[in-house]
Design a protein around this motif. Structure first.
Motif, PDB file in Angstrom:
ATOM      1  N   ASN A 288       0.810  -1.220   0.000  1.00 48.13           N
ATOM      2  CA  ASN A 288       0.000   0.000   0.000  1.00 48.13           C
ATOM      3  C   ASN A 288       0.841   1.267   0.000  1.00 48.13           C
ATOM      4  O   ASN A 288       0.362   2.333  -0.381  1.00 48.13           O
ATOM      5  CB  ASN A 288      -0.946   0.001   1.203  1.00 48.13           C
ATOM      6  CG  ASN A 288      -2.009  -1.060   1.077  1.00 48.13           C
ATOM      7  OD1 ASN A 288      -2.545  -1.291   0.005  1.00 48.13           O
ATOM      8  ND2 ASN A 288      -2.308  -1.731   2.179  1.00 48.13           N
ATOM      9  N   LYS A 289       2.096   1.184   0.432  1.00 49.43           N
ATOM     10  CA  LYS A 289       2.989   2.345   0.465  1.00 49.43           C
ATOM     11  C   LYS A 289       3.479   2.747  -0.916  1.00 49.43           C
ATOM     12  O   LYS A 289       3.713   3.921  -1.172  1.00 49.43           O
ATOM     13  CB  LYS A 289       4.220   2.054   1.331  1.00 49.43           C
ATOM     14  CG  LYS A 289       3.988   2.110   2.795  1.00 49.43           C
ATOM     15  CD  LYS A 289       5.307   1.885   3.510  1.00 49.43           C
ATOM     16  CE  LYS A 289       5.128   1.821   4.995  1.00 49.43           C
ATOM     17  NZ  LYS A 289       6.402   1.562   5.679  1.00 49.43           N
ATOM     18  N   VAL A 290       3.701   1.766  -1.783  1.00 52.87           N
ATOM     19  CA  VAL A 290       4.301   2.035  -3.089  1.00 52.87           C
ATOM     20  C   VAL A 290       3.192   2.164  -4.124  1.00 52.87           C
ATOM     21  O   VAL A 290       2.451   1.210  -4.368  1.00 52.87           O
ATOM     22  CB  VAL A 290       5.293   0.914  -3.482  1.00 52.87           C
ATOM     23  CG1 VAL A 290       5.908   1.210  -4.838  1.00 52.87           C
ATOM     24  CG2 VAL A 290       6.365   0.744  -2.419  1.00 52.87           C
ATOM     25  N   ASN A 291       3.090   3.328  -4.731  1.00 56.86           N
ATOM     26  CA  ASN A 291       2.060   3.562  -5.754  1.00 56.86           C
ATOM     27  C   ASN A 291       2.264   2.641  -6.944  1.00 56.86           C
ATOM     28  O   ASN A 291       3.394   2.437  -7.398  1.00 56.86           O
ATOM     29  CB  ASN A 291       2.095   5.010  -6.238  1.00 56.86           C
ATOM     30  CG  ASN A 291       1.620   5.969  -5.178  1.00 56.86           C
ATOM     31  OD1 ASN A 291       0.871   5.592  -4.269  1.00 56.86           O
ATOM     32  ND2 ASN A 291       2.044   7.203  -5.274  1.00 56.86           N
ATOM     33  N   ASN A 292       1.171   2.094  -7.439  1.00 55.87           N
ATOM     34  CA  ASN A 292       1.144   1.261  -8.646  1.00 55.87           C
ATOM     35  C   ASN A 292       1.863  -0.073  -8.501  1.00 55.87           C
ATOM     36  O   ASN A 292       2.214  -0.694  -9.501  1.00 55.87           O
ATOM     37  CB  ASN A 292       1.700   2.021  -9.852  1.00 55.87           C
ATOM     38  CG  ASN A 292       0.936   3.280 -10.127  1.00 55.87           C
ATOM     39  OD1 ASN A 292      -0.288   3.268 -10.176  1.00 55.87           O
ATOM     40  ND2 ASN A 292       1.638   4.389 -10.285  1.00 55.87           N
TER      41      ASN A 292
ATOM     42  N   SER B   5       6.618  -3.574 -21.385  1.00 59.38           N
ATOM     43  CA  SER B   5       5.689  -2.548 -21.868  1.00 59.38           C
ATOM     44  C   SER B   5       4.609  -2.219 -20.832  1.00 59.38           C
ATOM     45  O   SER B   5       4.203  -1.068 -20.710  1.00 59.38           O
ATOM     46  CB  SER B   5       5.049  -2.976 -23.184  1.00 59.38           C
ATOM     47  OG  SER B   5       4.352  -4.189 -23.025  1.00 59.38           O
ATOM     48  N   ASN B   6       4.144  -3.211 -20.082  1.00 55.71           N
ATOM     49  CA  ASN B   6       3.072  -2.969 -19.116  1.00 55.71           C
ATOM     50  C   ASN B   6       3.479  -3.176 -17.659  1.00 55.71           C
ATOM     51  O   ASN B   6       2.705  -2.864 -16.763  1.00 55.71           O
ATOM     52  CB  ASN B   6       1.879  -3.889 -19.405  1.00 55.71           C
ATOM     53  CG  ASN B   6       1.239  -3.596 -20.733  1.00 55.71           C
ATOM     54  OD1 ASN B   6       1.213  -2.457 -21.175  1.00 55.71           O
ATOM     55  ND2 ASN B   6       0.727  -4.616 -21.386  1.00 55.71           N
ATOM     56  N   TYR B   7       4.642  -3.728 -17.434  1.00 52.67           N
ATOM     57  CA  TYR B   7       5.059  -4.073 -16.073  1.00 52.67           C
ATOM     58  C   TYR B   7       6.495  -3.653 -15.819  1.00 52.67           C
ATOM     59  O   TYR B   7       7.305  -3.554 -16.736  1.00 52.67           O
ATOM     60  CB  TYR B   7       4.981  -5.594 -15.837  1.00 52.67           C
ATOM     61  CG  TYR B   7       3.609  -6.165 -15.957  1.00 52.67           C
ATOM     62  CD1 TYR B   7       2.692  -6.037 -14.917  1.00 52.67           C
ATOM     63  CD2 TYR B   7       3.213  -6.850 -17.099  1.00 52.67           C
ATOM     64  CE1 TYR B   7       1.421  -6.569 -15.020  1.00 52.67           C
ATOM     65  CE2 TYR B   7       1.945  -7.390 -17.211  1.00 52.67           C
ATOM     66  CZ  TYR B   7       1.053  -7.241 -16.165  1.00 52.67           C
ATOM     67  OH  TYR B   7      -0.204  -7.765 -16.263  1.00 52.67           O
TER      68      TYR B   7
ATOM     69  N   ILE C 199       6.170  -6.643  -8.516  1.00 50.49           N
ATOM     70  CA  ILE C 199       5.672  -6.373  -9.860  1.00 50.49           C
ATOM     71  C   ILE C 199       4.713  -5.198  -9.783  1.00 50.49           C
ATOM     72  O   ILE C 199       3.759  -5.206  -9.001  1.00 50.49           O
ATOM     73  CB  ILE C 199       4.955  -7.606 -10.443  1.00 50.49           C
ATOM     74  CG1 ILE C 199       5.921  -8.785 -10.493  1.00 50.49           C
ATOM     75  CG2 ILE C 199       4.393  -7.289 -11.827  1.00 50.49           C
ATOM     76  CD1 ILE C 199       5.278 -10.101 -10.862  1.00 50.49           C
ATOM     77  N   GLY C 200       4.993  -4.194 -10.603  1.00 48.00           N
ATOM     78  CA  GLY C 200       4.135  -3.024 -10.655  1.00 48.00           C
ATOM     79  C   GLY C 200       3.844  -2.631 -12.088  1.00 48.00           C
ATOM     80  O   GLY C 200       4.378  -3.231 -13.022  1.00 48.00           O
ATOM     81  N   ASN C 201       3.019  -1.614 -12.256  1.00 48.17           N
ATOM     82  CA  ASN C 201       2.740  -1.172 -13.619  1.00 48.17           C
ATOM     83  C   ASN C 201       3.893  -0.322 -14.135  1.00 48.17           C
ATOM     84  O   ASN C 201       4.894  -0.124 -13.441  1.00 48.17           O
ATOM     85  CB  ASN C 201       1.379  -0.469 -13.714  1.00 48.17           C
ATOM     86  CG  ASN C 201       1.383   0.920 -13.118  1.00 48.17           C
ATOM     87  OD1 ASN C 201       2.405   1.488 -12.766  1.00 48.17           O
ATOM     88  ND2 ASN C 201       0.196   1.496 -12.990  1.00 48.17           N
ATOM     89  N   GLU C 202       3.757   0.184 -15.348  1.00 49.40           N
ATOM     90  CA  GLU C 202       4.858   0.920 -15.979  1.00 49.40           C
ATOM     91  C   GLU C 202       5.188   2.222 -15.267  1.00 49.40           C
ATOM     92  O   GLU C 202       6.262   2.787 -15.478  1.00 49.40           O
ATOM     93  CB  GLU C 202       4.559   1.182 -17.461  1.00 49.40           C
ATOM     94  CG  GLU C 202       3.370   2.084 -17.717  1.00 49.40           C
ATOM     95  CD  GLU C 202       2.036   1.343 -17.803  1.00 49.40           C
ATOM     96  OE1 GLU C 202       1.049   1.995 -18.154  1.00 49.40           O
ATOM     97  OE2 GLU C 202       1.975   0.136 -17.517  1.00 49.40           O
ATOM     98  N   ASN C 203       4.324   2.696 -14.376  1.00 50.56           N
ATOM     99  CA  ASN C 203       4.562   3.932 -13.632  1.00 50.56           C
ATOM    100  C   ASN C 203       4.974   3.695 -12.185  1.00 50.56           C
ATOM    101  O   ASN C 203       5.041   4.633 -11.403  1.00 50.56           O
ATOM    102  CB  ASN C 203       3.310   4.805 -13.665  1.00 50.56           C
ATOM    103  CG  ASN C 203       2.949   5.217 -15.069  1.00 50.56           C
ATOM    104  OD1 ASN C 203       3.818   5.585 -15.851  1.00 50.56           O
ATOM    105  ND2 ASN C 203       1.672   5.126 -15.407  1.00 50.56           N
TER     106      ASN C 203
END
Length: 124
Positions: A14-18, A76-78, A93-97
């Motif tokens: 929850n601390k790390v966005n995306n 591209s997405n991760y 694993i997070g999104n591209e942002n």
């Protein structure tokens, strides 16, 4: 595994966005702890992720620069951050942002909570 370890990783995601997923496995890829925002996230997208990391990490160590600690892969997405915490591997694993720097900054805190899991893996 204590509730403190589970609670820590639930708070961390929850601390790390995306950030979508934190997966802690042994060296062979056997999952020990999985924390995810999206319970439906399919790990079938990443069938060889852990074994490939293990091989890549071993090869990178042979460069003569010391033991490899982290591999960052951007798709591209991760974005995938894998930390070598032998006998464990921590995969984020997070999104591209996703903020990779934030994940790396939390590494010392992660180390403090992995001792119990390391003990469980080495004793079995």
């Amino acid at each position: 595994m204590t509730d403190d370890v589970k609670r820590f990783f639930n708070n961390l995601i929850n601390k790390v966005n995306n950030l979508y997923l934190i997966l802690i496995t042994d060296r062979d890829g056997v999952p020990l702890l999985r924390v995810s925002h999206n319970k439906n996230m399919d790990l079938a997208l990443f069938p060889t992720l852990i074994p490939t990391f293990t091989t890549s990490s071993d090869q990178a160590t042979k460069l003569g620069l010391g033991r490899n600690r982290t591999i960052i892969s951007i798709y591209s997405n991760y974005q995938v951050v894998q930390m070598n915490k032998l006998p464990l591997i921590v995969t984020c694993i997070g999104n591209e942002n996703c903020n990779i720097g934030h994940i790396l900054a939390l590494e010392k805190q992660i180390d403090n909570y992995l001792d119990e899991l390391k003990f469980a893996v080495t004793e079995s």
